[in-house]
Scaffold this motif. Structure first.
Motif, PDB file in Angstrom:
ATOM      1  N   ARG A  92       0.812  -1.220   0.000  1.00 11.51           N
ATOM      2  CA  ARG A  92       0.000   0.000   0.000  1.00 11.51           C
ATOM      3  C   ARG A  92       0.844   1.268   0.000  1.00 11.51           C
ATOM      4  NH1 ARG A  92      -3.550  -1.117   3.930  1.00 11.51           N
ATOM      5  NH2 ARG A  92      -4.775  -2.156   2.322  1.00 11.51           N
ATOM      6  N   LEU A  93       1.968   1.266   0.687  1.00 12.63           N
ATOM      7  CA  LEU A  93       2.780   2.476   0.796  1.00 12.63           C
ATOM      8  C   LEU A  93       3.788   2.613  -0.337  1.00 12.63           C
ATOM      9  CD1 LEU A  93       3.432   2.553   4.654  1.00 12.63           C
ATOM     10  CD2 LEU A  93       1.629   3.679   3.340  1.00 12.63           C
ATOM     11  N   TRP A  94       3.769   1.707  -1.281  1.00 17.30           N
ATOM     12  CA  TRP A  94       4.654   1.816  -2.431  1.00 17.30           C
ATOM     13  C   TRP A  94       4.180   2.937  -3.358  1.00 17.30           C
ATOM     14  CZ3 TRP A  94       5.834  -3.865  -4.378  1.00 17.30           C
ATOM     15  CH2 TRP A  94       6.500  -4.557  -3.349  1.00 17.30           C
ATOM     16  N   SER A  95       4.927   3.170  -4.440  1.00 20.44           N
ATOM     17  CA  SER A  95       4.650   4.305  -5.323  1.00 20.44           C
ATOM     18  C   SER A  95       3.826   3.947  -6.558  1.00 20.44           C
ATOM     19  CB  SER A  95       5.973   4.940  -5.768  1.00 20.44           C
ATOM     20  OG  SER A  95       6.840   3.977  -6.328  1.00 20.44           O
ATOM     21  N   TRP A  96       3.323   2.734  -6.676  1.00 22.88           N
ATOM     22  CA  TRP A  96       2.558   2.328  -7.858  1.00 22.88           C
ATOM     23  C   TRP A  96       1.228   3.084  -7.959  1.00 22.88           C
ATOM     24  CZ3 TRP A  96      -2.211   0.259  -6.669  1.00 22.88           C
ATOM     25  CH2 TRP A  96      -2.377  -0.239  -5.361  1.00 22.88           C
ATOM     26  N   ARG A  97       0.721   3.160  -9.223  1.00 27.69           N
ATOM     27  CA  ARG A  97      -0.572   3.768  -9.497  1.00 27.69           C
ATOM     28  C   ARG A  97      -1.508   2.811 -10.234  1.00 27.69           C
ATOM     29  NH1 ARG A  97      -1.037   9.242  -9.338  1.00 27.69           N
ATOM     30  NH2 ARG A  97      -2.311   9.312 -11.241  1.00 27.69           N
ATOM     31  N   GLU A  98      -0.934   1.781 -10.866  1.00 28.40           N
ATOM     32  CA  GLU A  98      -1.744   0.812 -11.603  1.00 28.40           C
ATOM     33  C   GLU A  98      -1.317  -0.606 -11.235  1.00 28.40           C
ATOM     34  OE1 GLU A  98      -2.015   1.279 -15.794  1.00 28.40           O
ATOM     35  OE2 GLU A  98      -2.575   3.401 -15.697  1.00 28.40           O
ATOM     36  N   LEU A  99      -2.317  -1.502 -11.135  1.00 22.78           N
ATOM     37  CA  LEU A  99      -2.075  -2.919 -10.912  1.00 22.78           C
ATOM     38  C   LEU A  99      -2.605  -3.709 -12.108  1.00 22.78           C
ATOM     39  CD1 LEU A  99      -3.064  -3.468  -7.167  1.00 22.78           C
ATOM     40  CD2 LEU A  99      -0.765  -3.139  -8.117  1.00 22.78           C
ATOM     41  N   HIS A 100      -1.837  -4.701 -12.534  1.00 20.01           N
ATOM     42  CA  HIS A 100      -2.241  -5.601 -13.615  1.00 20.01           C
ATOM     43  C   HIS A 100      -2.271  -7.011 -13.046  1.00 20.01           C
ATOM     44  CE1 HIS A 100      -1.826  -2.496 -16.783  1.00 20.01           C
ATOM     45  NE2 HIS A 100      -0.993  -1.980 -15.894  1.00 20.01           N
ATOM     46  N   LEU A 101      -3.464  -7.597 -13.023  1.00 26.37           N
ATOM     47  CA  LEU A 101      -3.681  -8.841 -12.282  1.00 26.37           C
ATOM     48  C   LEU A 101      -3.941 -10.001 -13.233  1.00 26.37           C
ATOM     49  CD1 LEU A 101      -5.467  -6.338 -10.617  1.00 26.37           C
ATOM     50  CD2 LEU A 101      -5.087  -8.081  -8.867  1.00 26.37           C
ATOM     51  N   PHE A 102      -3.028 -10.959 -13.223  1.00 19.30           N
ATOM     52  CA  PHE A 102      -3.148 -12.188 -13.997  1.00 19.30           C
ATOM     53  C   PHE A 102      -3.370 -13.350 -13.031  1.00 19.30           C
ATOM     54  CE2 PHE A 102      -0.671  -9.297 -16.551  1.00 19.30           C
ATOM     55  CZ  PHE A 102      -1.044  -9.544 -17.866  1.00 19.30           C
ATOM     56  N   GLY A 103      -4.270 -14.262 -13.385  1.00 17.64           N
ATOM     57  CA  GLY A 103      -4.460 -15.446 -12.562  1.00 17.64           C
ATOM     58  C   GLY A 103      -5.369 -15.258 -11.368  1.00 17.64           C
ATOM     59  N   PHE A 104      -6.368 -14.375 -11.497  1.00 20.00           N
ATOM     60  CA  PHE A 104      -7.302 -14.136 -10.399  1.00 20.00           C
ATOM     61  C   PHE A 104      -8.758 -14.345 -10.795  1.00 20.00           C
ATOM     62  CE2 PHE A 104      -3.498 -11.874  -9.171  1.00 20.00           C
ATOM     63  CZ  PHE A 104      -3.377 -12.189  -7.826  1.00 20.00           C
ATOM     64  N   VAL A 105      -9.014 -14.737 -12.026  1.00 19.18           N
ATOM     65  CA  VAL A 105     -10.381 -14.981 -12.489  1.00 19.18           C
ATOM     66  C   VAL A 105     -10.412 -16.282 -13.293  1.00 19.18           C
ATOM     67  CG1 VAL A 105     -11.005 -12.534 -12.577  1.00 19.18           C
ATOM     68  CG2 VAL A 105     -10.020 -13.626 -14.599  1.00 19.18           C
ATOM     69  N   GLY A 106     -11.630 -16.846 -13.407  1.00 20.63           N
ATOM     70  CA  GLY A 106     -11.797 -17.998 -14.277  1.00 20.63           C
ATOM     71  C   GLY A 106     -11.911 -19.334 -13.587  1.00 20.63           C
ATOM     72  N   GLN A 107     -11.982 -19.344 -12.262  1.00 22.96           N
ATOM     73  CA  GLN A 107     -12.135 -20.620 -11.560  1.00 22.96           C
ATOM     74  C   GLN A 107     -13.346 -20.530 -10.655  1.00 22.96           C
ATOM     75  OE1 GLN A 107      -9.150 -22.348  -8.651  1.00 22.96           O
ATOM     76  NE2 GLN A 107      -8.586 -23.497 -10.496  1.00 22.96           N
ATOM     77  N   ARG A 108     -13.169 -20.358  -9.357  1.00 18.25           N
ATOM     78  CA  ARG A 108     -14.311 -20.271  -8.454  1.00 18.25           C
ATOM     79  C   ARG A 108     -14.925 -18.885  -8.484  1.00 18.25           C
ATOM     80  NH1 ARG A 108     -12.932 -22.772  -2.625  1.00 18.25           N
ATOM     81  NH2 ARG A 108     -14.697 -21.374  -2.196  1.00 18.25           N
ATOM     82  N   ARG A 109     -16.240 -18.825  -8.684  1.00 21.83           N
ATOM     83  CA  ARG A 109     -16.920 -17.541  -8.794  1.00 21.83           C
ATOM     84  C   ARG A 109     -16.836 -16.742  -7.490  1.00 21.83           C
ATOM     85  NH1 ARG A 109     -20.581 -16.012 -12.459  1.00 21.83           N
ATOM     86  NH2 ARG A 109     -19.125 -17.172 -13.773  1.00 21.83           N
ATOM     87  N   ASP A 110     -16.894 -17.405  -6.333  1.00 24.96           N
ATOM     88  CA  ASP A 110     -16.812 -16.670  -5.078  1.00 24.96           C
ATOM     89  C   ASP A 110     -15.445 -16.001  -4.922  1.00 24.96           C
ATOM     90  OD1 ASP A 110     -15.671 -19.186  -4.838  1.00 24.96           O
ATOM     91  OD2 ASP A 110     -16.261 -19.476  -2.750  1.00 24.96           O
ATOM     92  N   HIS A 111     -14.395 -16.721  -5.304  1.00 28.06           N
ATOM     93  CA  HIS A 111     -13.059 -16.132  -5.238  1.00 28.06           C
ATOM     94  C   HIS A 111     -12.930 -14.962  -6.211  1.00 28.06           C
ATOM     95  CE1 HIS A 111     -10.748 -19.776  -3.338  1.00 28.06           C
ATOM     96  NE2 HIS A 111     -11.784 -19.375  -2.622  1.00 28.06           N
ATOM     97  N   GLU A 112     -13.494 -15.133  -7.385  1.00 27.26           N
ATOM     98  CA  GLU A 112     -13.436 -14.097  -8.409  1.00 27.26           C
ATOM     99  C   GLU A 112     -14.101 -12.809  -7.919  1.00 27.26           C
ATOM    100  OE1 GLU A 112     -15.546 -14.021 -12.661  1.00 27.26           O
ATOM    101  OE2 GLU A 112     -13.928 -15.510 -12.521  1.00 27.26           O
ATOM    102  N   LEU A 113     -15.313 -12.940  -7.368  1.00 24.93           N
ATOM    103  CA  LEU A 113     -16.022 -11.766  -6.869  1.00 24.93           C
ATOM    104  C   LEU A 113     -15.282 -11.129  -5.695  1.00 24.93           C
ATOM    105  CD1 LEU A 113     -19.710 -13.044  -7.064  1.00 24.93           C
ATOM    106  CD2 LEU A 113     -18.621 -11.345  -8.544  1.00 24.93           C
ATOM    107  N   ALA A 114     -14.701 -11.976  -4.842  1.00 25.93           N
ATOM    108  CA  ALA A 114     -13.933 -11.447  -3.711  1.00 25.93           C
ATOM    109  C   ALA A 114     -12.716 -10.668  -4.205  1.00 25.93           C
ATOM    110  CB  ALA A 114     -13.501 -12.580  -2.789  1.00 25.93           C
ATOM    111  N   ASN A 115     -12.062 -11.149  -5.254  1.00 21.10           N
ATOM    112  CA  ASN A 115     -10.913 -10.430  -5.806  1.00 21.10           C
ATOM    113  C   ASN A 115     -11.331  -9.080  -6.387  1.00 21.10           C
ATOM    114  OD1 ASN A 115      -9.059 -12.448  -5.161  1.00 21.10           O
ATOM    115  ND2 ASN A 115      -9.356 -13.524  -7.084  1.00 21.10           N
ATOM    116  N   PHE A 116     -12.470  -9.046  -7.073  1.00 16.02           N
ATOM    117  CA  PHE A 116     -12.987  -7.765  -7.561  1.00 16.02           C
ATOM    118  C   PHE A 116     -13.237  -6.820  -6.383  1.00 16.02           C
ATOM    119  CE2 PHE A 116     -15.105 -10.095 -11.366  1.00 16.02           C
ATOM    120  CZ  PHE A 116     -13.904 -10.083 -12.060  1.00 16.02           C
TER     121      PHE A 116
END
Length: 220
Positions: A92-116
């Motif tokens: 959180r305290l790093w200097s990034w402004r954008e995150l690119h997320l690979f490997g967080f969707v496409g399996q369990r729907r509950d996990h997918e919604l939680a990641n969103f």
């Protein structure tokens, strides 16, 4: 080497790639370059270590992938938070402004919604967080989360605008259905199935997500 969140090394980059365990193939420099993020530092989250390309940090609890020995590793011990939340807390305290997320969707729907939900929540906590992009298993953009404010994205085809909390959204530009001060309730259908033919602009008083159907490529 196990490290605490306070000692996680900030690479000082504007873009970060987070690689989770829900992947079919390993990331390659060519796939990352297609989205303009080939040089973005990578953090492997749990089983994502099997798919990341040259990550500099690992974070997780080891339930979907063993802790690596050749890079700094942060072990989660509290099961009251997801591995993604654990990682977000640490960076959180790093200097990034954008995150690119690979490997967080496409399996369990509950996990997918939680990641969103985790990305939406982090956008509320961290004003510098401008965009969070979720990629599908074939490395195209599935959804782009945008912070409150003004943004632009390029797309050809269908897109839907969804809110995770009550929001007021204006949409204009190269789209079939422009909208002015459109009220969006959480997960309502008021913003779904629009059509883009170029540059689309959005303005919102709260973070919103733009979802793209899998048959069309987006440059969110």
């Amino acid at each position: 080497m196990t490290t605490s969140a306070k000692s996680w090394p900030d690479p000082g980059a504007e873009n970060l790639v987070l690689v989770g365990p829900v992947m079919k193939w390993a990331l390659s420099p060519a796939q990352l370059d297609a989205h303009g993020i080939a040089s973005a530092p990578q953090v492997a989250i749990d089983g994502g270590i099997e798919f990341a390309h040259n990550p500099f940090l690992w974070a997780g609890d080891g339930d979907s992938g063993g802790k690596p020995k050749n890079i700094p590793a942060a072990m989660k011990e509290n099961q009251d938070e997801t591995d993604l939340r654990f990682c977000l807390n640490g960076i959180r305290l790093w200097s990034w402004r954008e995150l690119h997320l690979f490997g967080f969707v496409g399996q369990r729907r509950d996990h997918e919604l939680a990641n969103f939900g985790e990305i939406h929540g982090e956008m509320r906590r961290r004003p510098e967080f401008r965009r969070g992009v979720f990629y599908s298993s074939n490395f195209t953009i599935l959804a782009a989360f945008y912070s409150a404010g003004d943004h632009i994205f390029k797309h050809q085809g269908l897109f839907s605008t969804l809110a995770f909390e009550p929001a007021t959204v204006t949409i204009w530009g190269d789209c079939r259905y422009p909208a002015t001060s459109l009220p969006l309730e959480p997960f309502s259908g008021a913003g779904i199935s629009n059509f883009a033919s170029g540059d689309v602009r959005i303005s919102s008083d709260k973070p919103v997500a733009i979802f793209f159907p899998p048959q069309a490529h987006a440059n969110g």
